[in-house]
Write a protein that holds these residues in place. Structure first.
Motif, PDB file in Angstrom:
ATOM      1  N   LYS A  91       0.863  -1.182   0.000  1.00 46.59           N
ATOM      2  CA  LYS A  91       0.000   0.000   0.000  1.00 46.59           C
ATOM      3  C   LYS A  91       0.899   1.231   0.000  1.00 46.59           C
ATOM      4  CE  LYS A  91      -2.802  -3.408   1.172  1.00 46.59           C
ATOM      5  NZ  LYS A  91      -3.769  -4.063   0.271  1.00 46.59           N
ATOM      6  N   THR A 133      -5.297  -0.031  -7.105  1.00 54.53           N
ATOM      7  CA  THR A 133      -6.406   0.823  -6.678  1.00 54.53           C
ATOM      8  C   THR A 133      -5.834   2.178  -6.288  1.00 54.53           C
ATOM      9  OG1 THR A 133      -7.654  -1.084  -5.891  1.00 54.53           O
ATOM     10  CG2 THR A 133      -8.317   1.069  -5.051  1.00 54.53           C
ATOM     11  N   GLU A 150     -11.080  11.333   5.545  1.00 59.30           N
ATOM     12  CA  GLU A 150     -11.247  10.437   4.403  1.00 59.30           C
ATOM     13  C   GLU A 150      -9.952   9.646   4.153  1.00 59.30           C
ATOM     14  OE1 GLU A 150     -13.992  11.207   0.952  1.00 59.30           O
ATOM     15  OE2 GLU A 150     -12.045  11.534  -0.023  1.00 59.30           O
ATOM     16  N   LYS A 210      -9.796   6.746   6.568  1.00 56.34           N
ATOM     17  CA  LYS A 210     -10.665   5.639   6.125  1.00 56.34           C
ATOM     18  C   LYS A 210     -10.059   4.905   4.932  1.00 56.34           C
ATOM     19  CE  LYS A 210     -14.669   8.250   7.538  1.00 56.34           C
ATOM     20  NZ  LYS A 210     -15.637   9.227   7.017  1.00 56.34           N
ATOM     21  N   ALA A 211      -9.425   5.659   4.042  1.00 52.78           N
ATOM     22  CA  ALA A 211      -8.824   5.039   2.848  1.00 52.78           C
ATOM     23  C   ALA A 211      -7.708   4.071   3.247  1.00 52.78           C
ATOM     24  CB  ALA A 211      -8.277   6.108   1.909  1.00 52.78           C
ATOM     25  N   ALA A 228      -9.257   0.965   4.520  1.00 54.27           N
ATOM     26  CA  ALA A 228      -9.809   0.192   3.392  1.00 54.27           C
ATOM     27  C   ALA A 228      -8.693  -0.542   2.661  1.00 54.27           C
ATOM     28  CB  ALA A 228     -10.552   1.120   2.437  1.00 54.27           C
ATOM     29  N   LYS A 267      -7.620  -3.613   4.592  1.00 57.42           N
ATOM     30  CA  LYS A 267      -8.567  -4.731   4.568  1.00 57.42           C
ATOM     31  C   LYS A 267      -8.689  -5.382   3.199  1.00 57.42           C
ATOM     32  CE  LYS A 267     -11.254  -3.147   8.486  1.00 57.42           C
ATOM     33  NZ  LYS A 267     -12.292  -2.211   8.921  1.00 57.42           N
ATOM     34  N   ALA A 268      -8.417  -4.625   2.136  1.00 64.13           N
ATOM     35  CA  ALA A 268      -8.587  -5.179   0.787  1.00 64.13           C
ATOM     36  C   ALA A 268      -7.278  -5.781   0.301  1.00 64.13           C
ATOM     37  CB  ALA A 268      -9.041  -4.077  -0.164  1.00 64.13           C
ATOM     38  N   PHE A 287     -17.526   6.059   3.332  1.00 63.95           N
ATOM     39  CA  PHE A 287     -16.383   5.888   2.425  1.00 63.95           C
ATOM     40  C   PHE A 287     -16.395   4.473   1.896  1.00 63.95           C
ATOM     41  CE2 PHE A 287     -12.160   4.472   1.280  1.00 63.95           C
ATOM     42  CZ  PHE A 287     -11.752   5.471   0.427  1.00 63.95           C
ATOM     43  N   GLU A 288     -16.526   4.371   0.607  1.00 64.29           N
ATOM     44  CA  GLU A 288     -16.479   3.062  -0.018  1.00 64.29           C
ATOM     45  C   GLU A 288     -15.613   3.177  -1.262  1.00 64.29           C
ATOM     46  OE1 GLU A 288     -19.491  -0.096  -2.112  1.00 64.29           O
ATOM     47  OE2 GLU A 288     -20.347   1.249  -0.611  1.00 64.29           O
ATOM     48  N   VAL A 289     -14.613   2.303  -1.380  1.00 60.12           N
ATOM     49  CA  VAL A 289     -13.735   2.337  -2.557  1.00 60.12           C
ATOM     50  C   VAL A 289     -14.590   2.210  -3.818  1.00 60.12           C
ATOM     51  CG1 VAL A 289     -11.894   1.108  -3.780  1.00 60.12           C
ATOM     52  CG2 VAL A 289     -11.763   1.402  -1.303  1.00 60.12           C
ATOM     53  N   THR A 298     -11.921   7.696  -5.606  1.00 56.45           N
ATOM     54  CA  THR A 298     -11.301   6.529  -6.242  1.00 56.45           C
ATOM     55  C   THR A 298     -11.119   6.798  -7.725  1.00 56.45           C
ATOM     56  OG1 THR A 298     -12.379   5.087  -4.649  1.00 56.45           O
ATOM     57  CG2 THR A 298     -11.441   4.030  -6.587  1.00 56.45           C
TER      58      THR A 298
END
Lengths: 282, 329
Positions: B117, B150, B159, B162-163, B166, B169-170, B193-195, B240
């Protein structure tokens, strides 16, 4: 499958060389000189030195083999096939559409391949990451990184050399295929690499220069590397590019091309003769 | 303003808004995750303090590796750790990572779908005083072209936080774009917040602004001033950039006709390009792209440089007025 005697290993290297020729001819593209030059070292690594289980390529305690000079894929595929990862027939699909034998090795395509390579100067850094992880996880596996002399012209290689020394990665042993050729000519004409062992020592490594076709010397160097504490080891293996095929030996022109069918026949005939000579030895 | 209540925003006009650099959020989140997941490693290339990964290294020195000024090795070593089961956060300046190490990112990280990441900090004109050499204005173009990557460009501290979670976790590689300069924190913990999902922050019908990163708040400020002129402006946060929210973009294009994209990045290859590519597929519409118009930046405070190149509220409002005039013709 472990082979304990030098004669057995030499026969295996001869088999691998023949496999390389058989793979390159139908592929009609690929690299000849480097793979032939490395066959003795690969025979030692895959049949004498490293611990792995072809049935369980994800076995967590396996020794890791990182091939940095990915254009030498034919010697990797031949060695893996003979070690039991897959049938030797599959190597005949080398470089063909849909084949797991990608032109340059891909960890996404072929289990047992630790890293995708081809772009030079990356393998040693990857090997450092794997060695660091092994230490963090208190694993006893060793990391073997195969590099070429030419790729030491990439600055990124030296970034990894520094990191390995900083972290005293004695679970890492690197080998440099010192064959003095690269695509455009001889290394010392294109961009001199000089005394590579001295360079490595200056960077804090344990460095050994050996004849890359001398089994006893190579095996001793690998033993020596295992005993070395607090420093990574670089084995500068001086090899003959194209080894075993008279018209390829020491000719940089054979770095990046395959034999034509008739050249392949001649190469296989020479290798068959070599095999007889080895078998006849005591 | 017609703030979307589902977004749970603080009043973007409030002078009381706290300001924070998003690099601080990256570091804080990675440090928090480090306490939850012993498999997490952080790395940097001699900028741990600058990009705030030092918040992790202070707490977990045994799981932190500083590779020195060597971004290519940063990527390759991270890949090796990831192949061995680690989740690796690598913090550096966007101009050097992916700028210097793009091919390592491609071959050793993306091709392997490795759990690395990336934090690209000091991005855009926001980097200010450092000048053109350090203002990454092409980083999104570099990473957006990579398969399996991503790409997130968060708009504020919350934000960004949260990113990072995310990304943890992904599976697979992430690039999170961060700022050197402080940005108003106007989203809250409750803000969704959703990717891959656009956040419609302000509702409007005359024109839609689609922004990402440090231009989102400026776009809201532009929308507020335009409202006084009787112009209804929708403002969307498209954080995104690798996986455009085609459904939301189609809806905005249908409802507002014209879309203005605003990004602290070259106009080629970033947010504007992503929106155009998406709308060309689902609902061709007029798109005006605001960003760096294929130029290099210069020194000055981030705010001064942004203003000079038209990427703050006044420059955005001017573009909106021009587009409204075009619509009326």
């Amino acid at each position: 499958m472990k082979i304990s005697d030098v004669k057995g290993l030499r026969l295996m290297a001869n088999t691998i060389r023949q496999d390389i020729i058989r793979m390159l001819v139908p592929a009609a593209s690929g690299h000849s000189a480097g793979p032939l030059g490395l066959s003795d070292i690969f025979a030692i690594l895959y049949f004498h030195e490293m611990n792995f289980d072809p049935a369980k390529p994800d076995w967590q305690d396996r020794d890791r083999f990182v091939l940095s000079n990915g254009h030498c894929s034919p010697v990797l595929y031949a060695s893996m096939a003979r070690a039991g990862y897959f049938a030797i027939e599959e190597t005949l699909t080398f470089r063909k559409l849909g084949s797991r034998m990608q032109g340059h090795p891909s960890r996404s395509w072929l289990p047992g391949v630790e890293n995708s390579s081809g772009p030079l100067g990356e393998g040693l850094g990857i090997a450092c990451g794997i060695a660091l992880a092994g230490r963090l996880d208190s694993k006893n596996y060793r990391v073997y990184a195969m590099t070429s002399d030419g790729e030491h012209q990439e600055g990124s290689t030296w970034e990894a050399v520094m990191l390995a020394a900083k972290h005293k990665l004695d679970n890492l042993v690197a080998i440099c295929d010192r064959n003095f050729i690269q695509i455009d000519g001889n290394t010392e004409d294109i961009m001199p690499l000089g005394d590579m062992a001295q360079k490595y020592r200056a960077f804090g490594w344990h460095a050994i220069t050996v004849n890359g076709h001398d089994y006893k010397a190579l095996m001793n160097a690998l033993d020596d590397a295992r005993k070395m504490k607090g420093r990574p080891t670089m084995i500068i293996a001086e090899t003959t590019p194209g080894k075993g095929v008279s018209f390829m030996e020491n000719k940089y022109q054979w770095h990046g091309i395959p034999p034509k069918p008739e050249e392949g026949q001649q190469a296989l005939a020479e290798l068959a003769e070599e095999r007889k000579r080895i078998e006849a030895e005591a | 303003m017609k703030l979307n209540p589902e977004m749970h925003l603080l009043d973007p006009l409030s002078p009381e808004l706290k300001k924070a650099a998003t690099r601080n959020a990256f570091g804080a989140a990675v440090a928090e995750i480090g306490g939850k997941d012993p498999n997490v490693i952080a790395m940097s290339s001699d900028v741990a303090g600058s990009v705030q990964v030092s918040l992790f290294s202070d707490k977990f020195p045994g799981r932190f590796f500083n590779v020195g000024v060597a971004e290519q090795n940063l990527a390759a070593v991270a890949a090796g750790l990831a192949y061995s089961g680690k989740t690796v956060f690598i913090g550096a300046f966007g101009i050097f990572s992916p700028g210097r190490n793009w091919e390592q990112v491609r071959t050793t990280i993306c091709y392997a779908k490795a759990n690395v990441k990336m934090e690209g900090s000091h991005t855009g004109l926001n980097a200010g005083e450092d000048g053109a050499t350090h203002q990454a204005l092409e980083d999104i173009a570099l990473v957006r072209s990579l398969p399996d990557m991503t790409v997130i460009s968060p708009c504020d501290y919350n934000e960004t936080y949260k990113a990072v979670f995310a990304a943890w976790k992904a599976p697979g590689p992430f690039y999170i774009r961060c700022t050197r300069g402080a940005l108003p924190t106007f989203t809250t913990q409750q803000t969704p917040f959703e990717v891959g999902k656009i956040n419609l922050l302000n509702e409007g019908s005359d024109i839609a602004i689609v922004a990402a990163g440090d231009t989102v708040h400026e776009s809201l400020m532009a929308a507020a001033s335009l409202e006084k002129e009787g112009v209804s402006v929708a403002v969307a946060d498209m954080h995104t950039l690798s996986h455009p929210d085609s459904h939301a973009l189609e809806k905005l294009a249908k409802e507002c006709g014209t879309i203005i994209t605003v990004e602290d990045h070259q106009v080629k290859g970033g947010l504007g390009s992503a929106v155009c590519e998406t709308l060309a597929d689902v609902h061709p519409a007029r798109v005006r792209r605001l960003g760096m118009n294929m130029k290099f930046g210069e020194s000055g405070t981030g705010a001064q440089v942004m203003k000079k190149y038209g990427l703050e509220r006044e420059g955005i409002a001017k573009a909106v007025r021009e587009e409204i005039a075009l619509k009326k013709k």
